[in-house]
Design a protein around this motif. Structure first.
Motif, PDB file in Angstrom:
ATOM      1  N   TRP A 267       0.829  -1.237  -0.027  1.00 33.94           N
ATOM      2  CA  TRP A 267      -0.092  -0.016  -0.104  1.00 33.94           C
ATOM      3  C   TRP A 267       0.851   1.184  -0.059  1.00 33.94           C
ATOM      4  CZ3 TRP A 267      -5.461  -0.714   0.366  1.00 33.94           C
ATOM      5  CH2 TRP A 267      -6.267   0.289   0.295  1.00 33.94           C
ATOM      6  N   ARG A 268       0.913   2.026  -1.229  1.00 30.68           N
ATOM      7  CA  ARG A 268       1.752   2.924  -1.224  1.00 30.68           C
ATOM      8  C   ARG A 268       0.957   4.425  -1.050  1.00 30.68           C
ATOM      9  NH1 ARG A 268       3.516   7.030  -1.154  1.00 30.68           N
ATOM     10  NH2 ARG A 268       4.664   8.400  -2.656  1.00 30.68           N
ATOM     11  N   LEU A 376       1.350  11.932 -14.711  1.00 31.98           N
ATOM     12  CA  LEU A 376       0.323  11.363 -13.834  1.00 31.98           C
ATOM     13  C   LEU A 376       0.696  10.183 -13.619  1.00 31.98           C
ATOM     14  CD1 LEU A 376      -2.506  11.781 -12.850  1.00 31.98           C
ATOM     15  CD2 LEU A 376      -3.238  10.967 -15.192  1.00 31.98           C
ATOM     16  N   MET A 377       0.552   9.698 -12.277  1.00 31.97           N
ATOM     17  CA  MET A 377       0.763   8.320 -11.785  1.00 31.97           C
ATOM     18  C   MET A 377      -0.645   7.631 -11.226  1.00 31.97           C
ATOM     19  SD  MET A 377       3.530   6.633  -9.388  1.00 31.97           S
ATOM     20  CE  MET A 377       4.849   7.206 -10.548  1.00 31.97           C
ATOM     21  N   LEU A 378      -1.143   6.753 -11.784  1.00 28.48           N
ATOM     22  CA  LEU A 378      -2.355   5.884 -11.318  1.00 28.48           C
ATOM     23  C   LEU A 378      -1.849   4.361 -10.966  1.00 28.48           C
ATOM     24  CD1 LEU A 378      -4.656   6.693 -14.385  1.00 28.48           C
ATOM     25  CD2 LEU A 378      -4.328   7.957 -12.247  1.00 28.48           C
ATOM     26  N   PRO A 379      -2.707   3.832 -10.210  1.00 23.43           N
ATOM     27  CA  PRO A 379      -2.579   2.488  -9.768  1.00 23.43           C
ATOM     28  C   PRO A 379      -2.825   1.581 -10.953  1.00 23.43           C
ATOM     29  CG  PRO A 379      -4.713   3.044  -8.879  1.00 23.43           C
ATOM     30  CD  PRO A 379      -4.110   4.275  -9.428  1.00 23.43           C
ATOM     31  N   HIS A 414      -2.377   4.832  -3.369  1.00 23.92           N
ATOM     32  CA  HIS A 414      -3.419   5.372  -2.631  1.00 23.92           C
ATOM     33  C   HIS A 414      -3.025   6.879  -2.275  1.00 23.92           C
ATOM     34  CE1 HIS A 414      -6.288   6.259   0.796  1.00 23.92           C
ATOM     35  NE2 HIS A 414      -7.233   5.801  -0.305  1.00 23.92           N
ATOM     36  N   ALA A 415      -1.847   7.158  -2.757  1.00 27.42           N
ATOM     37  CA  ALA A 415      -1.350   8.627  -2.570  1.00 27.42           C
ATOM     38  C   ALA A 415      -1.971   9.805  -3.193  1.00 27.42           C
ATOM     39  CB  ALA A 415       0.199   8.735  -2.609  1.00 27.42           C
TER      40      ALA A 415
END
Length: 496
Positions: A267-268, A376-379, A414-415
């Protein structure tokens, strides 16, 4: 034994035949009434169309869903009325601080140039004042936040205020509850605001908390009679200790945020610890929500405000973007849009859920098109099937305009952070989606601090090593059924 006569049977048959033939008339009237209600509310057109589609193509269920989650119920009006009442009570205090706030804005502009417009906007809209002389520390994942939070709690001498969406009664939750009980026995006042939907376990332990002397209020309790208002949630994660130390960010109180060998999913997440004058702003917001949740009365003048010492704690400039269903505008989104518009070199965004408004999507495309390095960073794998596929449907135009999109592979990202030009940081609870912008109670710390921005940049670069960079060619090579699924889920995007 009672026997129906032939005449009675004939009448019942006639009634049944009439209902069978004309049942659609009242149903049609209900549909027309609901659709007219949606149109009269003057919603965003995309949201209006989405609700109409749901009601038309999912009969009965669509109407029930709209009743429970779609209407702008009286609760929103209540939020606005209470907001005006609180505004009236605080306006005199705000006017007294106005000269100091203007001086602070001059100092901030000298450091960050036009990015200071974000602080000016929040001040002019009376969302939050700009503050100086704060100390800030970036906390990565639960492994860094929880030790720092528990250390601050253990040192508390006057009060502890916690406001959380999720407060689980698991390993870390029970350790914090036991620590809070210890501080109560030492004369410290402990108040907790827990969202009723996100923290059902904690709200079932009222007797345990009351016995320990911990005051708990459930935010917007979810009952059968209040189901229609259950769409509005307090998504904030705030901790305030003795008025001088605060924590805010995406990390709830739950074991899921601790990465150890017992848990498979990494979990980040991110949070920030703030010490200094800015804590007074969070304290005021806690006080507002405590009264909104009908907590027992207390005065902020009784030792709850931080008084600046002769020697400042730090050099960070801090403000906050708050929003809730009663806000006159989506201040969190607007504060971010101003920062994006003023970016000259770089924009780095992390979010677990990406269902952007048209304004946000356009702003990112314009920034990338004008030469700003937008990342842009997404899971790569979300905890919501529909949200993930809806998110993917928004990526193609961004990729076409030069936005670099990364899918985080190591675990669940989740950041909720942003960093602009290495000068301005946003760390908070705000997802880049419609729900966070317009529906939930949210908060984002807006920070100028060179060290913290450098840490955010460094963490983003490290996270890129655990991510896949998307390309337009690769994205277009995805199977058609996946792209079709993205498009279908996008129809529901305004409702997610």
């Amino acid at each position: 034994m009672f026997v129906l006569g032939n005449a009675t049977i004939d009448i019942l048959h006639q009634i049944g035949a009439f209902i069978y033939q004309w049942y659609w008339v009242p149903l049609l009237l209900v549909y027309v009434a609901v659709i007219l209600t949606i149109l009269i509310e003057n919603r965003n057109p995309s949201k209006t169309i989405a609700w109409v589609l749901v009601i038309v193509f999912i009969p009965i269920v669509g109407i029930i869903t709209y009743y429970l989650f779609g209407q702008k119920f009286r609760k929103v009006k209540v939020f606005r009325v209470q907001g005006r009442e609180r505004y009236t009570r605080l306006i005199r205090f705000w006017e007294q601080l106005s000269p100091l706030m203007d001086d602070n804005l001059v100092v901030i502009k000298q450091s960050v140039g036009q990015l200071s417009r974000v602080f000016t906007f929040l001040k002019n809209q009376r969302v939050a004042p700009p503050t100086l002389h704060n100390e800030v520390r970036l906390l990565i994942n639960g492994e860094q936040k929880f030790p720092a939070l528990m250390e601050a709690i253990a040192c508390a001498q006057h009060h502890i205020h916690l406001e959380y969406y999720i407060f689980d009664t698991d390993g870390i939750g029970n350790r914090i509850i036991d620590l809070l009980a210890e501080r109560v026995s030492a004369g410290v006042t402990v108040r907790i605001i827990a969202d009723d939907f996100g923290s059902p376990g904690l709200n079932r332990q009222r007797k345990r908390l009351a016995k320990a002397g911990i005051e708990l209020v459930a935010f917007l309790p979810v009952t059968f009679t209040s189901l229609a208002n259950s769409n509005y949630r307090n998504h904030r994660k705030i901790a305030i200790i003795d008025g001088h130390t605060a924590f805010v960010g995406g990390i709830n109180i739950s074991d899921r945020y601790i990465n150890d060998q017992r848990k498979g999913l990494f979990w980040r997440d991110s949070a920030v610890r703030i010490r200094g004058e800015a804590v007074n702003v969070l304290q005021t917001q806690f006080w507002i929500n405590w009264y909104l949740a009908e907590g027992s009365s207390f005065s902020l003048r009784d030792g709850y405000f931080y008084t600046a010492p002769m020697v400042p704690m730090g050099r960070a400039a801090v403000s906050f973007a708050f929003c809730d269903p009663g806000s006159v505008a989506p201040f969190n989104m607007e504060a971010l849009l101003i920062g994006i518009a003023e970016a000259e070199k770089s924009i780095q965004l992390c979010t677990p859920y990406f269902i952007p408004s048209d304004e946000l999507s356009t702003a990112l495309q314009l920034a990338a098109g004008s030469g700003v390095n937008v990342e842009l960073m997404l899971p790569a794998r979300s905890d919501s099937f529909f949200v993930q596929h809806a998110s993917f449907s928004f990526l193609k135009p961004l990729l076409a305009r030069g936005v670099s999109v990364y899918l985080y592979e190591k675990g669940f990202l989740h950041a909720k952070t942003a960093c602009i030009d290495g000068k301005l940081a946003y760390v908070g609870t705000v997802n880049l989606d419609i729900r966070s912008f317009y529906i939930n109670f949210e908060v984002s710390a807006v920070i100028h601090d060179d060290a913290l921005c450098h840490q955010l940049n460094g963490q983003f670069e490290r996270d890129k090593q655990d991510s896949t960079l998307l390309t337009m060619d690769g994205w277009l090579m995805r199977p058609r059924w996946k792209r079709g699924l993205d498009s279908v889920c996008r129809l529901l995007a305004p409702l997610l």
